[in-house]
Each structure stands twice: as structure tokens, then as C-alpha cells.
Design a protein around this motif. Sequence first.
Motif, mmCIF file in Angstrom:
data_model
loop_
_atom_site.group_PDB
_atom_site.id
_atom_site.type_symbol
_atom_site.label_atom_id
_atom_site.label_comp_id
_atom_site.label_asym_id
_atom_site.label_seq_id
_atom_site.Cartn_x
_atom_site.Cartn_y
_atom_site.Cartn_z
ATOM 1 N N ILE A 33 0.835 -1.205 0.000
ATOM 2 C CA ILE A 33 0.000 0.000 0.000
ATOM 3 C C ILE A 33 0.867 1.251 0.000
ATOM 4 N N ALA A 34 1.899 1.264 0.824
ATOM 5 C CA ALA A 34 2.788 2.434 0.879
ATOM 6 C C ALA A 34 3.543 2.620 -0.436
ATOM 7 N N ALA A 35 3.945 1.534 -1.075
ATOM 8 C CA ALA A 35 4.656 1.645 -2.358
ATOM 9 C C ALA A 35 3.736 2.221 -3.436
ATOM 10 N N ILE A 36 2.499 1.761 -3.457
ATOM 11 C CA ILE A 36 1.546 2.276 -4.453
ATOM 12 C C ILE A 36 1.255 3.750 -4.207
ATOM 13 N N LEU A 37 1.034 4.116 -2.948
ATOM 14 C CA LEU A 37 0.763 5.523 -2.634
ATOM 15 C C LEU A 37 1.971 6.406 -2.948
ATOM 16 N N ALA A 38 3.169 5.925 -2.638
ATOM 17 C CA ALA A 38 4.380 6.703 -2.918
ATOM 18 C C ALA A 38 4.605 6.847 -4.419
ATOM 19 N N LEU A 39 4.297 5.819 -5.176
ATOM 20 C CA LEU A 39 4.432 5.893 -6.637
ATOM 21 C C LEU A 39 3.449 6.908 -7.213
ATOM 22 N N SER A 42 4.846 10.446 -5.973
ATOM 23 C CA SER A 42 6.120 10.915 -6.531
ATOM 24 C C SER A 42 6.237 10.680 -8.032
ATOM 25 N N GLY A 43 5.657 9.601 -8.508
ATOM 26 C CA GLY A 43 5.752 9.287 -9.930
ATOM 27 C C GLY A 43 7.071 8.667 -10.345
ATOM 28 N N THR A 44 7.937 8.327 -9.380
ATOM 29 C CA THR A 44 9.234 7.736 -9.723
ATOM 30 C C THR A 44 9.388 6.378 -9.038
ATOM 31 N N ASP A 45 10.272 5.578 -9.615
ATOM 32 C CA ASP A 45 10.557 4.273 -9.012
ATOM 33 C C ASP A 45 11.271 4.420 -7.675
ATOM 34 N N LEU A 46 12.128 5.410 -7.566
ATOM 35 C CA LEU A 46 12.821 5.648 -6.302
ATOM 36 C C LEU A 46 11.821 5.974 -5.194
ATOM 37 N N GLY A 47 10.839 6.787 -5.505
ATOM 38 C CA GLY A 47 9.807 7.105 -4.526
ATOM 39 C C GLY A 47 9.025 5.877 -4.120
ATOM 40 N N LEU A 50 11.275 3.771 -1.780
ATOM 41 C CA LEU A 50 11.332 4.368 -0.445
ATOM 42 C C LEU A 50 10.005 4.186 0.292
ATOM 43 N N GLY A 51 8.900 4.319 -0.446
ATOM 44 C CA GLY A 51 7.586 4.088 0.152
ATOM 45 C C GLY A 51 7.422 2.650 0.601
ATOM 46 N N ALA A 52 7.940 1.708 -0.184
ATOM 47 C CA ALA A 52 7.851 0.293 0.182
ATOM 48 C C ALA A 52 8.634 0.017 1.460
ATOM 49 N N VAL A 53 9.830 0.577 1.564
ATOM 50 C CA VAL A 53 10.641 0.386 2.779
ATOM 51 C C VAL A 53 9.950 1.011 3.975
ATOM 52 N N LEU A 54 9.435 2.209 3.801
ATOM 53 C CA LEU A 54 8.731 2.888 4.889
ATOM 54 C C LEU A 54 7.484 2.098 5.307
ATOM 55 N N GLY A 55 6.738 1.590 4.333
ATOM 56 C CA GLY A 55 5.551 0.800 4.652
ATOM 57 C C GLY A 55 5.890 -0.489 5.381
#
Length: 95
Positions: A33-39, A42-47, A50-55
Motif C-alpha cells: 500500500i505504501a509503495a503504491i501511494l508513494a508511486l 512521486s511518480g518515480t521508481d525511487l519514490g 522508499l515508500g515500500a521500505v517505509l511501509g
Amino acid sequence: AQVGDSVIVGIEEKSLLISALLLYIVPLVTMMIAAILALQWSGTDLGAMLGAVLGLVIGLLWVKGYTASSRYFLLQQPEILRLANDTLELKIAKR
């Protein structure tokens, strides 16, 4: 059972399933969920990474906090199912 007796212990199946759900599924779901929201944000793979790690970290911390509660530990208490039959174990081991 007396002190020194061999016993067979077990825990409830429901508590085992809850533990598996908490330890494996919840962190993965929060990571996705965090990876999808961060993508989306941010619109980038890096975002997304980072969202996946944070989630994942958030999910693991939530599980740690939930399992520290006394309610969770009450479900995990082992119970004595029966006394172990030592002669039966010896017969099985000799085969």
C-alpha cells in the motif's frame, strides 16, 4: 501433571493462524500500500522503493506494538494436552 512428568503441550489453532497473519501478511500489505501511494505521489521508481521500505517498517512496528499487548499473549498460552507415554515413544524409536 506433577513436576518432572513428560507432557504434550499445544496452542490453539486460532492463535497460530493469527500469529501467521500478523507476522507475514500485515507487513507485506502495508509495504504494498505504501509503495503504491508513494508511486502515485512521486511518480518515480525511487519514490516507490522508499515508500515500500517505509511501509514495511511501519507494518513491522505495528506488529511489534500489537504483540506487546497482554491480550495477544493470552491467546498464545500453551496448554497441557496430555501426559506423554514414555513406553510408547520407546517402542516407536526401536522400529
